[in-house]
Design a protein around this motif. Structure first.
Motif: not given
Length: 231
Positions: A2-3, A11-16, A22-24, A64-65
């Motif tokens: 994905a990255a 991609f990391l920013i996409d999580h927010r 991202v989930k799709k 990420m956390s």
């Protein structure tokens, strides 16, 4: 994967910014991996297991956390792990970075083992709570000791990996970094790694006093402590 599709930082920013997208994407990739596992097994290849490669942290922390990681990646890793076990296979995750805060999730999801090229990135004290709960494969720390240490330091580090990542009943397995010329590890250090396994790698021959010998509270990389005294 994905990255690579989106670019690492994006991609990391996409999580927010775009969590549903991202989930799709992750769901689609998970399906591809599971179908690939099934096809590999269906050909009669009879694999003993599968290994995944995902670097999940930098030198100091996961990317990420743990809570955010669970939200996005339990639907990825858990079904892959469960499918591997359904096929009668074990499954290992290679990961570089300081990823020990994520280990409890992987234990819960049923991962069989981690493979660390540089175990000291997590740190032996921070990995200690998971000894005996999940297996660890490890290489002599490629960032420092394997690449810049002496043969004797590489040999001694084998014992410290066994002591800090395994238990008296097992739990540690050796992993040889395949491209030693990329990291500058000498042939002498590779031979020292093998020699350390010959010297310390048979659990039945390890003196009980060695397991009881105290380990340092703090590890200074790339220092390699001496071996425990002979019984």
């Amino acid at each position: 994967m994905a990255a690579n599709i989106r670019g690492f930082n994006r991609f990391l920013i996409d999580h927010r910014k775009h969590p549903e997208h991202v989930k799709k994407l992750l769901s689609h990739i998970t399906t591809i991996f599971i179908e690939s596992m099934r096809m590999w097994h269906a050909t009669g290849a009879k694999p003993h297991g599968f290994i995944m490669y995902d670097d999940l942290g930098d030198q100091l922390n996961p990317f990420m956390s743990p809570a955010l990681f669970r939200e996005f990646y339990e639907p990825v890793y858990r079904p892959i792990i469960e499918e591997s076990h359904r096929l009668g296979c074990e499954i290992i995750l290679h990961s570089c970075g300081k990823v020990d805060p994520l280990i409890p999730s992987f234990i819960e999801w049923g991962l069989d083992a981690f493979e660390f090229d540089s175990p000291r990135m997590c740190g032996y004290p921070d990995l200690a709570p998971y000894r005996g709960k999940i297996a660890f494969f490890g290489c002599v720390n490629i960032q420092t000791i394997y690449s810049r240490g002496t043969p004797d330091e590489c040999r001694r580090e084998v014992w410290h990996m066994i002591r800090n990542l395994g238990t008296e009943k097992g739990g540690f397995g050796a992993y040889f970094y395949p491209e030693t010329h990329h990291i500058g590890a000498s042939k002498e250090n590779v031979r020292a790694f093998r020699q350390g396994l010959k010297d310390f790698g048979v659990y039945a021959n390890i003196p009980k006093s060695w397991w009881e010998h105290p380990t340092p509270d703090e590890w200074q990389d790339p220092e390699v402590p001496p071996l425990p005294p002979a019984p």
